[in-house]
Write an enzyme that holds these catalytic residues in place. Structure first.
Site, PDB file in Angstrom:
ATOM      1  CG  HIS A 166      -5.575  -1.637   8.203  1.00  0.00           C
ATOM      2  ND1 HIS A 166      -6.369  -0.503   8.203  1.00  0.00           N
ATOM      3  CD2 HIS A 166      -4.622  -1.415   9.137  1.00  0.00           C
ATOM      4  CE1 HIS A 166      -5.891   0.369   9.083  1.00  0.00           C
ATOM      5  NE2 HIS A 166      -4.845  -0.164   9.679  1.00  0.00           N
ATOM      6  CG  ASP A 222      -0.880  -0.390   9.536  1.00  0.00           C
ATOM      7  OD1 ASP A 222      -0.994  -1.418   8.820  1.00  0.00           O
ATOM      8  OD2 ASP A 222      -1.544   0.645   9.343  1.00  0.00           O
ATOM      9  CD  GLU A 223      -3.544   2.343  12.301  1.00  0.00           C
ATOM     10  OE1 GLU A 223      -3.464   3.494  12.770  1.00  0.00           O
ATOM     11  OE2 GLU A 223      -4.098   2.102  11.210  1.00  0.00           O
ATOM     12  CG  ASP A 269      -6.805   0.033   4.777  1.00  0.00           C
ATOM     13  OD1 ASP A 269      -7.447  -0.336   5.786  1.00  0.00           O
ATOM     14  OD2 ASP A 269      -5.729   0.636   4.857  1.00  0.00           O
TER      15      ASP A 269
HETATM   16  C1  ACM Z   1      -0.253   3.891   9.388  1.00  0.00           C
HETATM   17  O1  ACM Z   1      -0.265   5.116   9.228  1.00  0.00           O
HETATM   18  N1  ACM Z   1      -1.296   3.289   9.930  1.00  0.00           N
HETATM   19  C2  ACM Z   1       0.887   3.092   8.995  1.00  0.00           C
END
Ligand code: ACM
Ligand code: ZN
Length: 558
Positions: free
Chosen positions: A286, A349-350, A216
């Site tokens: 990330h 994600d994100e 991350d």
């Molecule tokens: C997440 O909680 N960003 C998958």
């Protein structure tokens, strides 16, 4: 008359101090428990456990069961593989002999896991003793876990002389094939001893998938041999922000990564407990820890720091640089070398698109691929799908299937992607309607980094929110909005433990327990058999097991 007296004696024995009786209604609740409380088999020290010594998996389970019986009830049993008069017998039997029918059909896709059927087992207790049967060694392991949790717990000083085991028939099979728990050890590093404890607790609860989040923004924790600097330098952040993104920092470097040898050790440890490890390399966002080491892989060229604060970074891997794909294939190739999992999680994600919007290389890549904005799908979202499809193809060549967070829907799902629905259930519903497999992990029920008590007084720092044990328990992972044909695409539920605020092992287990108990019953027990008040009573026994083992848990159960 004699018969009457002996029956009365038996009933008295069987209904004597409840602390010395086995109770097969454990957590998670088995599918069927039929007990005759008037008759008991008495289990006492010196008795034996028989098993098929030719099968090393069964032999291992027998050895563990011996230890568990000692840990819980203080009884010392002896392993005697061939003892035909053993008090406890672990027997592999042909398929179908461990009675009971699976409640759910397998998902209608060829490579769907059958993680439910292979856990099927039965326990019968009668005058001959306790007989554990299953068609698989995994089933016998599940049976041994149930027996272990059924036994009355002796306190540390006094071992029971004997335990009364009511005659019973238990038949059991989990509701879902996928029974997941996630653990983020990227934000804070934990040694593999902690991962193993986590695995032991999962196994005790019948879980079979550990989603291990190992990279991350705040740390890269997987050794990649082709890029020695990646873990060495990418695992270390210079300091960590205090509290929830305050303006104060601790000034203490935080680091640590898992060598491939350690990862293999964890994989083997988990496999012995019938748990698959799904590694996650979160991409293309990330990625600040990787960008710190290889700034040329970002749109701006950096420099970038391993993040010292929590949150989402605008800087992500450049979608227009083919070296990024080479980098990712190399990393995922080594991931496949180490993790035999049929699934590899590629995150997704994100991932903000602001850099891609302003990056000449990203925009040129979009044009080269002929991507145009469509209703509901930006060019940049489709660029992410392009990266995902490259990863999907690469991993398919290694026999693996990708899992992505529900953002992967935004640019269109790649052919075989599995969706992990976290921003509620809607992503999962949409994916199932598109005939993609789904893991349900909605924040409101499954985010165990959220607070579990309404009052935060005395509670360790959490990320926010409120997901008490009862809320986790109330999850129904298969939405009514799906048709009968679509519902089997829901593989199962998972709880997620993100690690921003979880820096010590005690905090890990405080967050996990007893919410793990709650999700285990969602994962395992038929929906119609779930009852929170009943669960809450049965949970007390689990808490005593944790007490005895010295495991931290949250004592305020809401
Ligand atoms: C997440 O909680 N960003 C998958
Ligand atoms: Zn770019």
């Amino acid at each position: 008359m004699n018969k009457l007296i002996s029956s009365l004696l038996l009933i008295m024995l069987c209904t004597g101090t409840s602390a010395q009786r086995a109770d097969y209604r454990v957590v998670p609740l088995p599918q069927s428990v039929q007990t005759d409380t008037t008759k008991c088999f008495t289990l006492s020290s010196g008795m034996t456990i028989a098993y098929d010594a030719a099968n090393p998996e069964v032999a291992r389970t027998a050895m563990w069961l011996r230890q568990w019986v000692s840990d819980a009830a203080g009884l010392t049993l002896t392993l005697a593989p061939d003892d035909r008069h053993a008090a406890v017998t672990l027997a592999l039997v042909p398929k179908g002999a461990a009675k009971g029918k699976a409640r759910r059909k397998a998902a209608p896709v060829a490579e769907a896991p059958d993680g439910a059927e292979q856990s099927r087992y039965a326990i019968s207790v009668g005058k001959e003793g306790i007989r554990l049967t299953a068609a698989t060694a995994e089933g016998l392991f599940r049976a041994a876990q149930t027996l272990r949790k059924s036994l009355p717990i002796a306190d540390s000083q006094t071992a029971w002389q004997a335990v009364e085991c009511p005659y019973a028939t238990v038949t059991d099979v989990p509701r879902f094939g996928y029974r997941g728990v996630h653990f983020d050890t990227a934000r804070h590093y934990f040694g593999i001893d902690v991962i193993k404890q986590y695995i032991d607790l999962m196994a005790m609860h019948g879980c079979n998938q550990l989603h291990w989040h190992i990279t991350d923004d705040q740390g890269w924790r997987f050794e990649v041999k082709a890029y020695p600097r990646l873990a060495r330098e990418g695992s270390v952040r210079r300091q960590t922000v205090l509290g929830t993104n305050s303006s104060i920092y601790d000034g203490v470097p935080h680091g640590g990564f898992y060598t491939q040898e350690e990862c293999r050790e964890v994989v083997n440890y988990a496999a012995q407990r019938y748990i698959n490890i799904i590694p996650e390399i979160d991409l293309p966002g990330h990625m600040m820890s990787a960008l710190h080491v290889f700034p040329e892989l970002g749109c701006t060229g950096g420099p970038y720091q391993v993040m010292e604060r929590w949150g989402i970074s605008d800087d992500v891997l450049c979608a227009g640089n083919d070296d990024v794909l080479t980098f990712l294939r190399t990393v995922l190739g080594e991931i496949c070398d180490v993790f035999p999992s049929p699934y590899i999680h590629i995150g997704g994600d994100e991932c903000p698109k602001v850099r891609w919007k302003n990056c000449a290389k990203c925009q040129a890549k979009g044009r080269q691929l002929g991507i145009t904005a469509q209703e509901g799908r930006t060019v940049e979202a489709q660029l992410q799908t392009y990266i995902n499809s490259q990863m999907e193809q690469f991993l398919a060549g290694r026999g693996r299937v990708i899992i992505g967070w529900d953002e992967t829907l935004e640019g269109g799902l790649t052919e075989n992607a599995i969706v992990m629905s976290w921003r509620g259930m809607n992503g999962g519903i949409e994916a199932a309607r598109q005939h993609h497999r789904v893991i349900m992990s909605p924040t409101d029920y499954c985010y165990i980094d959220y607070y579990q008590t309404r009052s935060h007084w005395g509670a360790p720092l959490g990320i926010g929110g409120y997901v008490p044990c009862s809320k986790v328990y109330s999850l129904e992972p298969v939405p009514e909005a799906l048709t009968a044909d679509e519902q089997p695409y829901i593989l199962g539920p998972q709880v997620n433990l993100w690690g921003e605020y979880v820096a010590y092992p005690e905090h890990v287990f405080y967050m996990l327990l007893p919410r793990l108990d709650a999700i285990s019953e969602v994962q395992w027990t038929p929906a119609e058999a779930k009852d929170y008040d009943d669960f809450r009573q049965r949970l007390n026994h689990m808490l005593r097991l944790y007490d005895k083992a010295g495991i931290t848990y949250c004592h305020t159960i809401e």
